[in-house]
Design a protein around this motif. Sequence first.
Motif, PDB file in Angstrom:
ATOM      1  N   ARG A 130      38.680  13.300  30.040  1.00 12.92           N
ATOM      2  CA  ARG A 130      38.285  11.906  30.259  1.00 12.92           C
ATOM      3  C   ARG A 130      36.818  11.917  30.659  1.00 12.92           C
ATOM      4  O   ARG A 130      36.440  12.584  31.632  1.00 12.92           O
ATOM      5  CB  ARG A 130      39.134  11.254  31.352  1.00 12.92           C
ATOM      6  CG  ARG A 130      40.592  11.089  30.973  1.00 12.92           C
ATOM      7  CD  ARG A 130      41.420  10.624  32.161  1.00 12.92           C
ATOM      8  NE  ARG A 130      41.037   9.304  32.613  1.00 12.92           N
ATOM      9  CZ  ARG A 130      41.601   8.167  32.186  1.00 12.92           C
ATOM     10  NH1 ARG A 130      42.579   8.202  31.295  1.00 12.92           N
ATOM     11  NH2 ARG A 130      41.201   6.999  32.657  1.00 12.92           N
ATOM     12  N   ARG A 132      32.878   9.574  30.674  1.00 17.84           N
ATOM     13  CA  ARG A 132      32.152   8.313  30.475  1.00 17.84           C
ATOM     14  C   ARG A 132      30.683   8.514  30.817  1.00 17.84           C
ATOM     15  O   ARG A 132      30.348   9.146  31.820  1.00 17.84           O
ATOM     16  CB  ARG A 132      32.741   7.207  31.349  1.00 17.84           C
ATOM     17  CG  ARG A 132      32.012   5.860  31.198  1.00 17.84           C
ATOM     18  CD  ARG A 132      32.713   4.733  31.926  1.00 17.84           C
ATOM     19  NE  ARG A 132      32.592   4.790  33.362  1.00 17.84           N
ATOM     20  CZ  ARG A 132      31.539   4.338  34.067  1.00 17.84           C
ATOM     21  NH1 ARG A 132      30.481   3.841  33.433  1.00 17.84           N
ATOM     22  NH2 ARG A 132      31.532   4.412  35.384  1.00 17.84           N
ATOM     23  N   GLN A 140      36.092   7.708  27.125  1.00 20.30           N
ATOM     24  CA  GLN A 140      37.050   8.122  26.113  1.00 20.30           C
ATOM     25  C   GLN A 140      37.871   9.284  26.635  1.00 20.30           C
ATOM     26  O   GLN A 140      37.409  10.068  27.455  1.00 20.30           O
ATOM     27  CB  GLN A 140      36.370   8.502  24.796  1.00 20.30           C
ATOM     28  CG  GLN A 140      35.120   9.340  24.930  1.00 20.30           C
ATOM     29  CD  GLN A 140      33.920   8.485  25.270  1.00 20.30           C
ATOM     30  OE1 GLN A 140      33.783   7.357  24.803  1.00 20.30           O
ATOM     31  NE2 GLN A 140      33.043   9.007  26.104  1.00 20.30           N
ATOM     32  N   GLU A 141      39.096   9.354  26.142  1.00 23.70           N
ATOM     33  CA  GLU A 141      39.991  10.450  26.505  1.00 23.70           C
ATOM     34  C   GLU A 141      40.362  11.217  25.246  1.00 23.70           C
ATOM     35  O   GLU A 141      40.854  10.640  24.275  1.00 23.70           O
ATOM     36  CB  GLU A 141      41.251   9.937  27.189  1.00 23.70           C
ATOM     37  CG  GLU A 141      42.195  11.057  27.596  1.00 23.70           C
ATOM     38  CD  GLU A 141      43.351  10.593  28.473  1.00 23.70           C
ATOM     39  OE1 GLU A 141      44.097  11.454  28.973  1.00 23.70           O
ATOM     40  OE2 GLU A 141      43.497   9.348  28.651  1.00 23.70           O
ATOM     41  N   GLU A 153      40.865   8.176  22.447  1.00 21.24           N
ATOM     42  CA  GLU A 153      41.004   6.738  22.633  1.00 21.24           C
ATOM     43  C   GLU A 153      40.176   6.281  23.829  1.00 21.24           C
ATOM     44  O   GLU A 153      39.872   7.084  24.724  1.00 21.24           O
ATOM     45  CB  GLU A 153      42.466   6.362  22.828  1.00 21.24           C
ATOM     46  CG  GLU A 153      43.156   7.087  23.967  1.00 21.24           C
ATOM     47  CD  GLU A 153      44.650   6.809  24.015  1.00 21.24           C
ATOM     48  OE1 GLU A 153      45.200   6.856  25.124  1.00 21.24           O
ATOM     49  OE2 GLU A 153      45.246   6.530  22.958  1.00 21.24           O
ATOM     50  N   CYS A 155      39.060   4.709  27.379  1.00 19.88           N
ATOM     51  CA  CYS A 155      39.697   4.745  28.691  1.00 19.88           C
ATOM     52  C   CYS A 155      38.709   4.254  29.743  1.00 19.88           C
ATOM     53  O   CYS A 155      37.506   4.193  29.507  1.00 19.88           O
ATOM     54  CB  CYS A 155      40.193   6.155  29.033  1.00 19.88           C
ATOM     55  SG  CYS A 155      38.862   7.337  29.349  1.00 19.88           S
ATOM     56  N   THR A 156      39.238   3.896  30.897  1.00 18.57           N
ATOM     57  CA  THR A 156      38.395   3.529  32.027  1.00 18.57           C
ATOM     58  C   THR A 156      38.289   4.726  32.958  1.00 18.57           C
ATOM     59  O   THR A 156      39.054   5.685  32.849  1.00 18.57           O
ATOM     60  CB  THR A 156      38.997   2.338  32.783  1.00 18.57           C
ATOM     61  OG1 THR A 156      40.319   2.687  33.224  1.00 18.57           O
ATOM     62  CG2 THR A 156      39.076   1.115  31.883  1.00 18.57           C
TER      63      THR A 156
END
Length: 201
Positions: A130, A132, A140-141, A153, A155-156
């Motif tokens: 994960r 950012r 993104q993961e 996909e 992700c936060t």
Amino acid sequence: MQQKQHATRIRVLSVIYMESIIQLLPDAIANQIAAGEVVQRPASVVKELLENAVDAGASRIDLLIKDAGKTLIQVTDNGCGMSTPDARMAFERHATSKIRTKDDLFNIRTLGFRGEALASIAAVAQVSLRTRLHDADLGQEVSIDGGDFKGIEPCTGAAGSTFQVKNLFFNVPARRNFLKSNPVETRHILNEFLRVAIPHP
């Protein structure tokens, strides 16, 4: 004379049509062999991930292990993070941000540069990343299972990167059987942690 040429031609044809015994290894097997050179034990994974975090400019790095790293190794940093293309490319063999030309080999100022670590780790474990960028709204993961890319996909999450390495050597049981007891493997991990942490306070 004609008989000799005919015999030579037969011998040449037999060589041409003989079944080849030397073949290229499938990528999955080649990656597992390469992984054996980079990832010898859980401490090897810790070393590579910690060094990546330092190279990413992190000022804080958290390490979490379970069962001496056999079940889980998690490294979280507040470094620069990665874009979507970089997060995917990072797991390809010999993918690196450190080298562009052969001259760069003589001017390396980072802990890692070969681009083998993440590909090798992902070949023998279940890995998720994960990540950012600091100026991005979403991260993104990336998920990889034993070298098989499962997906990427949005992700936060906080800026930086979190690597989770689960079930190390789950697909190479012979290698897993060579691991020592949890106290021994934990000691190796602590040694690697100190080796990276002390010169990078």
